[in-house]
Design a protein around this motif. Structure first.
Motif, PDB file in Angstrom:
ATOM      1  N   GLU A 185      -0.368  -9.202   2.883  1.00 30.89           N
ATOM      2  CA  GLU A 185      -1.192  -8.193   3.566  1.00 30.89           C
ATOM      3  C   GLU A 185      -0.749  -8.012   5.018  1.00 30.89           C
ATOM      4  O   GLU A 185      -0.748  -6.893   5.539  1.00 30.89           O
ATOM      5  CB  GLU A 185      -2.665  -8.591   3.505  1.00 30.89           C
ATOM      6  CG  GLU A 185      -3.593  -7.530   4.072  1.00 30.89           C
ATOM      7  CD  GLU A 185      -5.055  -7.878   3.856  1.00 30.89           C
ATOM      8  OE1 GLU A 185      -5.894  -6.966   3.958  1.00 30.89           O
ATOM      9  OE2 GLU A 185      -5.357  -9.060   3.591  1.00 30.89           O
ATOM     10  N   GLU A 186      -0.367  -9.101   5.678  1.00 31.31           N
ATOM     11  CA  GLU A 186       0.108  -9.001   7.058  1.00 31.31           C
ATOM     12  C   GLU A 186       1.372  -8.141   7.135  1.00 31.31           C
ATOM     13  O   GLU A 186       1.528  -7.305   8.038  1.00 31.31           O
ATOM     14  CB  GLU A 186       0.387 -10.404   7.617  1.00 31.31           C
ATOM     15  CG  GLU A 186      -0.880 -11.229   7.844  1.00 31.31           C
ATOM     16  CD  GLU A 186      -0.567 -12.658   8.268  1.00 31.31           C
ATOM     17  OE1 GLU A 186       0.637 -13.027   8.236  1.00 31.31           O
ATOM     18  OE2 GLU A 186      -1.498 -13.403   8.617  1.00 31.31           O
ATOM     19  N   HIS A 189       0.528  -4.430   6.640  1.00 31.53           N
ATOM     20  CA  HIS A 189       0.050  -3.760   7.857  1.00 31.53           C
ATOM     21  C   HIS A 189       1.222  -3.263   8.701  1.00 31.53           C
ATOM     22  O   HIS A 189       1.119  -2.226   9.364  1.00 31.53           O
ATOM     23  CB  HIS A 189      -0.824  -4.711   8.673  1.00 31.53           C
ATOM     24  CG  HIS A 189      -2.150  -5.004   8.020  1.00 31.53           C
ATOM     25  ND1 HIS A 189      -2.865  -4.038   7.354  1.00 31.53           N
ATOM     26  CD2 HIS A 189      -2.885  -6.147   7.950  1.00 31.53           C
ATOM     27  CE1 HIS A 189      -3.990  -4.571   6.889  1.00 31.53           C
ATOM     28  NE2 HIS A 189      -4.022  -5.854   7.237  1.00 31.53           N
ATOM     29  N   GLN A 192       2.393  -0.096   7.099  1.00 29.69           N
ATOM     30  CA  GLN A 192       1.453   1.003   7.327  1.00 29.69           C
ATOM     31  C   GLN A 192       1.619   1.644   8.700  1.00 29.69           C
ATOM     32  O   GLN A 192       1.032   2.708   8.957  1.00 29.69           O
ATOM     33  CB  GLN A 192       0.019   0.512   7.132  1.00 29.69           C
ATOM     34  CG  GLN A 192      -0.309   0.195   5.682  1.00 29.69           C
ATOM     35  CD  GLN A 192      -1.697  -0.414   5.498  1.00 29.69           C
ATOM     36  OE1 GLN A 192      -2.343  -0.825   6.466  1.00 29.69           O
ATOM     37  NE2 GLN A 192      -2.156  -0.485   4.249  1.00 29.69           N
ATOM     38  N   ASP A 193       2.417   1.028   9.554  1.00 31.40           N
ATOM     39  CA  ASP A 193       2.744   1.637  10.851  1.00 31.40           C
ATOM     40  C   ASP A 193       3.943   2.565  10.751  1.00 31.40           C
ATOM     41  O   ASP A 193       4.292   3.239  11.720  1.00 31.40           O
ATOM     42  CB  ASP A 193       3.038   0.549  11.896  1.00 31.40           C
ATOM     43  CG  ASP A 193       1.763  -0.166  12.347  1.00 31.40           C
ATOM     44  OD1 ASP A 193       0.694   0.464  12.282  1.00 31.40           O
ATOM     45  OD2 ASP A 193       1.846  -1.337  12.747  1.00 31.40           O
ATOM     46  N   GLU A 206      -8.381   4.332   2.536  1.00 31.04           N
ATOM     47  CA  GLU A 206      -7.495   3.711   3.519  1.00 31.04           C
ATOM     48  C   GLU A 206      -6.417   4.681   3.972  1.00 31.04           C
ATOM     49  O   GLU A 206      -6.047   4.717   5.152  1.00 31.04           O
ATOM     50  CB  GLU A 206      -6.856   2.458   2.931  1.00 31.04           C
ATOM     51  CG  GLU A 206      -6.031   1.677   3.942  1.00 31.04           C
ATOM     52  CD  GLU A 206      -5.485   0.377   3.367  1.00 31.04           C
ATOM     53  OE1 GLU A 206      -5.242  -0.564   4.152  1.00 31.04           O
ATOM     54  OE2 GLU A 206      -5.301   0.295   2.134  1.00 31.04           O
ATOM     55  N   LEU A 210      -5.997   5.651   7.877  1.00 23.17           N
ATOM     56  CA  LEU A 210      -4.743   5.384   8.585  1.00 23.17           C
ATOM     57  C   LEU A 210      -4.266   6.623   9.338  1.00 23.17           C
ATOM     58  O   LEU A 210      -3.754   6.530  10.457  1.00 23.17           O
ATOM     59  CB  LEU A 210      -3.666   4.935   7.596  1.00 23.17           C
ATOM     60  CG  LEU A 210      -3.794   3.508   7.047  1.00 23.17           C
ATOM     61  CD1 LEU A 210      -2.792   3.280   5.923  1.00 23.17           C
ATOM     62  CD2 LEU A 210      -3.592   2.473   8.155  1.00 23.17           C
TER      63      LEU A 210
END
Length: 497
Positions: A185-186, A189, A192-193, A206, A210
């Protein structure tokens, strides 16, 4: 009496319309898509020494808008119309958390579509583009391997629907990387950037959040985020009055929130060019259409690898020198003069044909966007108005055959995907009251009725006709049958399960 064959010569005057060589060249270039034009220009440069290309970096001058007389920037004079009706109709189709309440019907039933949306550009998929962004981040080898695995696990729309614990197990079993769900999950993230916003989201909510978080914070966007975060269930069920009362909002604020939601893209992967099941065929868009958040629409011609063309200075100097000394030229010099003049004239004609192609493309796209403005603003296929070649011909003053050539094998890249220009053309259906309806909009409505019918008791064409009339489409039963057959949908007895 024996018959005799007699051959006679008769002089006859007839009027025949013929195209000049220059007109034929213009027609030929107009029909070419961008990639074919690039090859044609290079071949012409190689063949004609009087035609030269300016030294340009690839894609330099891609925005041709600065050197074209026509207006390519379409400022909207008034505020955009509220899209509450479109939003409501989209919300009705929501069957799961992975569907967006934004009218985007073209993503359904791809096998029966009237067009094909394909990958454009330089044959690089959106997975490759995401992997290119990996190099822009400081990651250790372990993080890099996990993020590349996450990218490979994305669906075609850019969302990650595989559970993180499953991904952790697969990494451990198949790739000998022992990691837990929290570590995955880290890294997610970080993914997701990446661009575009919304990539790597695990569900619709989500994905939208975002995109809201990536944009500049305003009062309306903060309210929109609150709606998506705290009232998502009511939002998916279009309970706007319930949301308004719970958040103590005004009707104007609700309308602004709905407009803000229309800017969001439920399929961020499609915005990068990758489309479901079409990743083997490549196209290059001839037009790049951009829709700003305030509804302003602008576009530019995709110049690709097209160079700027000009006549060789050495040939023009040769012509000037010979013309100034015609009396004293020998036979060899006269032949050189004729050769130079022929090549220069051909170069000038080719340059003019390329410029004419650009002007015609811009003029035509200008008219298409003006006609189908609402679609370019919200991406709702049902908002496409009836439009035929003659409509654009009348609007631009160009011949119908010219509009046909422009719209053939050419594509426009928009915020909502990449479409062939033919996609924007559709016939109209005129009701008894004189109202003109889009056949595409009626097909969408008919397809939705059939998809939502009781599969144990499918509707006959007569029943479908009555259902269509209740939706405001007063069409005959034979028209229902025709549209159903065009969409590849069987009769009622064959739809029964």
């Amino acid at each position: 009496m024996p018959q005799k064959l007699i051959q006679e010569q008769v002089q006859k005057q007839t009027q025949v319309q013929r195209l000049s060589a220059q007109q034929m060249l213009q027609i030929r270039l107009l029909e070419m898509p961008l990639t074919e034009l690039e090859a044609s220009i290079q071949a012409e440069i190689d063949d004609n020494p009087a035609l030269e290309a300016s030294d340009m970096e690839p894609n330099e001058g891609m925005d041709f808008m600065d050197s074209v007389d026509e207006t390519e920037n379409f400022e909207q004079k008034n505020e955009r119309e509220e899209r509450e009706e479109a939003l409501d109709s989209a919300l009705e189709r929501m069957g799961s958390d992975d569907e967006i309440p934004i009218a985007n019907y073209r993503q359904q039933a791809t096998e029966s579509r009237e067009y094909e949306e394909m990958v454009y550009g330089d044959t690089v998929s959106f997975y490759d583009k995401l992997n290119e962004q990996v190099t822009e981040h400081e990651l250790d080898d372990r993080q890099r391997y996990i993020i590349e695995y996450l990218i490979g696990s994305l669906d075609d729309d850019g969302l990650l629907r595989k559970p993180l614990d499953t991904i952790a197990d697969e990494l451990a079993i198949y790739h000998q990387i022992d990691c837990d769900e929290k570590e995955v999950e880290e890294v997610l993230h970080i993914l997701q950037d990446f661009d575009p916003a919304g990539i790597g989201a695990r569900n619709l909510q989500e994905c939208l959040l975002l995109q809201i978080d990536r944009s500049k914070a305003t009062d309306i966007r903060l309210l929109t985020r609150q709606v998506l975060e705290q009232h998502f269930d009511a939002f998916t069920k279009k309970h706007w009055e319930k949301i308004r009362q719970a958040m103590h909002l005004t009707s104007e604020q609700i309308a602004d929130i709905q407009k803000e939601i229309h800017h969001l893209n439920p399929k961020p992967g499609a915005a990068m060019g990758e489309t479901q099941g079409r990743n083997l065929q490549q196209i290059t868009p001839d037009f790049i259409v951009d829709t700003a958040e305030d509804g302003t629409i602008s576009f530019s011609l995709n110049q690709g690898q097209l160079p700027e063309l000009h006549v060789s200075p050495s040939f023009t100097e040769m012509l000037a020198a010979y013309k100034g000394n015609k009396e004293g030229m020998n036979r060899q010099q006269k032949e050189a003069l004729l050769y130079a003049k022929e090549k220069v004239d051909k170069a000038i004609g080719y340059i003019e044909a390329v410029k004419q192609r650009r002007r015609t493309l811009v003029q035509t796209m200008h008219a298409i966007i003006d006609w189908q403005r609402k679609f370019f603003q919200d991406g709702d296929e049902s908002d496409l108005k009836p439009m035929i070649l003659k409509d654009i011909s009348d609007k631009t003053g160009l011949d119908i055959s010219t509009i046909s050539r422009v719209s053939n094998i050419k594509y426009a890249q928009t915020k909502w995907g990449t479409f062939p220009l033919r996609f924007f053309f559709s016939d109209g259906y005129t009701t008894e009251s004189g109202e003109e309806l889009s056949t595409r909009k009626m097909k969408i409505a008919l397809k939705e009725i059939i998809e939502n019918e009781d599969k144990k008791r499918p509707m006959s064409d007569e029943a479908l006709m009555q259902a269509m009339r209740k939706l405001g489409f007063p069409i005959a039963r034979r028209t229902v049958a025709k549209y159903r057959e065009q969409m590849g949908l069987p009769v009622a007895r064959l739809r029964k399960e």
